[in-house]
Design an enzyme around this catalytic site. Structure first.
Site, PDB file in Angstrom:
ATOM      1  N   HIS A 197      37.031   1.848 -25.094  1.00 48.78           N
ATOM      2  CA  HIS A 197      38.286   2.271 -24.458  1.00 48.78           C
ATOM      3  C   HIS A 197      37.951   3.109 -23.226  1.00 48.78           C
ATOM      4  O   HIS A 197      37.128   4.014 -23.310  1.00 48.78           O
ATOM      5  CB  HIS A 197      39.105   3.093 -25.461  1.00 48.78           C
ATOM      6  CG  HIS A 197      40.473   3.427 -24.976  1.00 48.78           C
ATOM      7  ND1 HIS A 197      41.518   2.520 -25.047  1.00 48.78           N
ATOM      8  CD2 HIS A 197      40.984   4.536 -24.408  1.00 48.78           C
ATOM      9  CE1 HIS A 197      42.607   3.081 -24.532  1.00 48.78           C
ATOM     10  NE2 HIS A 197      42.304   4.302 -24.141  1.00 48.78           N
TER      11      HIS A 197
ATOM     12  N   ASN B  90      32.210  -6.693 -20.331  1.00 45.20           N
ATOM     13  CA  ASN B  90      31.457  -6.013 -21.404  1.00 45.20           C
ATOM     14  C   ASN B  90      30.749  -7.034 -22.289  1.00 45.20           C
ATOM     15  O   ASN B  90      29.629  -6.804 -22.750  1.00 45.20           O
ATOM     16  CB  ASN B  90      32.393  -5.133 -22.247  1.00 45.20           C
ATOM     17  CG  ASN B  90      32.651  -3.800 -21.578  1.00 45.20           C
ATOM     18  OD1 ASN B  90      31.773  -2.935 -21.568  1.00 45.20           O
ATOM     19  ND2 ASN B  90      33.823  -3.639 -20.996  1.00 45.20           N
TER      20      ASN B  90
ATOM     21  N   MET C  22      42.886  -7.667 -26.339  1.00 45.64           N
ATOM     22  CA  MET C  22      44.165  -7.034 -26.044  1.00 45.64           C
ATOM     23  C   MET C  22      45.176  -7.101 -27.191  1.00 45.64           C
ATOM     24  O   MET C  22      46.352  -6.822 -26.990  1.00 45.64           O
ATOM     25  CB  MET C  22      44.775  -7.649 -24.767  1.00 45.64           C
ATOM     26  CG  MET C  22      43.884  -7.505 -23.542  1.00 45.64           C
ATOM     27  SD  MET C  22      43.225  -5.839 -23.312  1.00 45.64           S
ATOM     28  CE  MET C  22      44.615  -5.085 -22.491  1.00 45.64           C
TER      29      MET C  22
ATOM     30  N   ASN D 114      35.290  -0.736 -30.849  1.00 48.52           N
ATOM     31  CA  ASN D 114      36.073  -1.044 -29.646  1.00 48.52           C
ATOM     32  C   ASN D 114      35.645  -0.104 -28.526  1.00 48.52           C
ATOM     33  O   ASN D 114      35.196   1.017 -28.786  1.00 48.52           O
ATOM     34  CB  ASN D 114      37.561  -0.820 -29.938  1.00 48.52           C
ATOM     35  CG  ASN D 114      38.433  -1.092 -28.731  1.00 48.52           C
ATOM     36  OD1 ASN D 114      38.270  -2.116 -28.033  1.00 48.52           O
ATOM     37  ND2 ASN D 114      39.361  -0.193 -28.436  1.00 48.52           N
TER      38      ASN D 114
HETATM   39  C1  GRF Z   1      37.460  -2.448 -20.305  1.00 49.54           C
HETATM   40  O1  GRF Z   1      37.815  -1.462 -19.386  1.00 49.54           O
HETATM   41  C2  GRF Z   1      37.547  -1.924 -21.714  1.00 49.54           C
HETATM   42  O2  GRF Z   1      37.248  -0.565 -21.834  1.00 49.54           O
HETATM   43  C3  GRF Z   1      38.997  -2.142 -22.053  1.00 49.54           C
HETATM   44  O3  GRF Z   1      39.326  -3.357 -21.438  1.00 49.54           O
HETATM   45  C4  GRF Z   1      38.458  -3.586 -20.334  1.00 49.54           C
HETATM   46  C5  GRF Z   1      37.792  -4.918 -20.563  1.00 49.54           C
HETATM   47  O4  GRF Z   1      37.027  -5.343 -19.474  1.00 49.54           O
HETATM   48  N1  GRF Z   1      39.215  -2.132 -23.480  1.00 49.54           N
HETATM   49  P1  GRF Z   1      36.095  -6.621 -19.634  1.00 49.54           P
HETATM   50  O5  GRF Z   1      36.968  -7.748 -20.162  1.00 49.54           O
HETATM   51  O6  GRF Z   1      35.006  -6.268 -20.614  1.00 49.54           O
HETATM   52  O7  GRF Z   1      35.590  -6.922 -18.274  1.00 49.54           O
END
Ligand code: GRF
Length: 195
Positions: free
Chosen positions: A112, A16, A92, A110
């Site tokens: 999710h 992301n 996290m 955030n």
């Molecule tokens: C994503 O699925 C997001 O929704 C969740 O953690 C994951 C992170 O993926 N909170 P990345 O690190 O952005 O690849």
């Protein structure tokens, strides 16, 4: 046009975060990424930041007496980098610092991977959806408050997962939509759409 100066907090893969890097470069998202802050010295997100010449700050919680002090360090860093808006992208940890919520009221979001409040607080929302045999799941982008995954919704999108044969397939299908949604929402904030 004003570019929103954002700080990204990520703990792992950082896809992301990468979507925001790409979007800020190709003009899809009116933002500048001021800093990547991570709690994980081995996060793949760090490599992505380095490639894009984005400063990286590792806040190693082990080096702090308690989580509040680590969060205070994060607040300080965000101030130091002149961050206006904070994006949690696969971060996290739970933010607990009082300062950060005062400093960025309605300015922390955030993402999710479920339609909240479904699977609120889950670390495996995609697997939860698969195990529950759902035909549809999706994603939510919401404000971050002291209530975990409980801040006001900003954007939700449903994703058809009826054809998915594993939890990984569910995650992959939602993830593609996460990247698009992340870019759209951050660009929306940059353009004053949600304020
Ligand atoms: C994503 O699925 C997001 O929704 C969740 O953690 C994951 C992170 O993926 N909170 P990345 O690190 O952005 O690849």
């Amino acid at each position: 046009m004003h570019k929103l100066r954002i700080g990204v907090l990520a703990s792992g893969r950082g896809s992301n975060f990468q979507a925001l890097i790409d979007g800020s470069k190709n003009g899809e998202v009116a933002c500048d990424i001021a800093v990547l802050i991570t709690d994980n010295p081995n996060a793949q997100a760090i490599e992505r930041a380095k490639k894009a010449n984005i400063p990286v700050e590792v806040v190693n919680f082990k080096e702090f007496q308690n989580r509040e002090l680590a969060d205070r360090k994060i607040s300080e860093l965000l101030r130091q980098y002149g961050v206006e808006f904070v994006v949690l992208a696969g971060y996290m940890r739970i933010l607990r610092g009082k300062e950060i919520f005062e400093q960025f009221k309605n300015k922390i979001i955030n993402i999710h991977p479920s339609i909240l409040p479904q699977f609120k607080g889950s670390m495996n929302a995609q697997k939860d959806a698969f195990d529950a045999g759902l035909k549809e799941s999706g994603l939510t982008i919401h404000f971050v408050t002291e209530d975990l995954d409980g801040g006001k919704m900003i954007y939700q999108e449903k994703v058809d997962i009826s054809d998915c044969k594993s939890a990984d397939e569910v995650a992959a299908k939602i993830l593609v939509r996460e990247h698009a949604a992340m870019k759209k929402v951050v660009d929306g904030f940059a353009k004053g759409k949600y304020i």
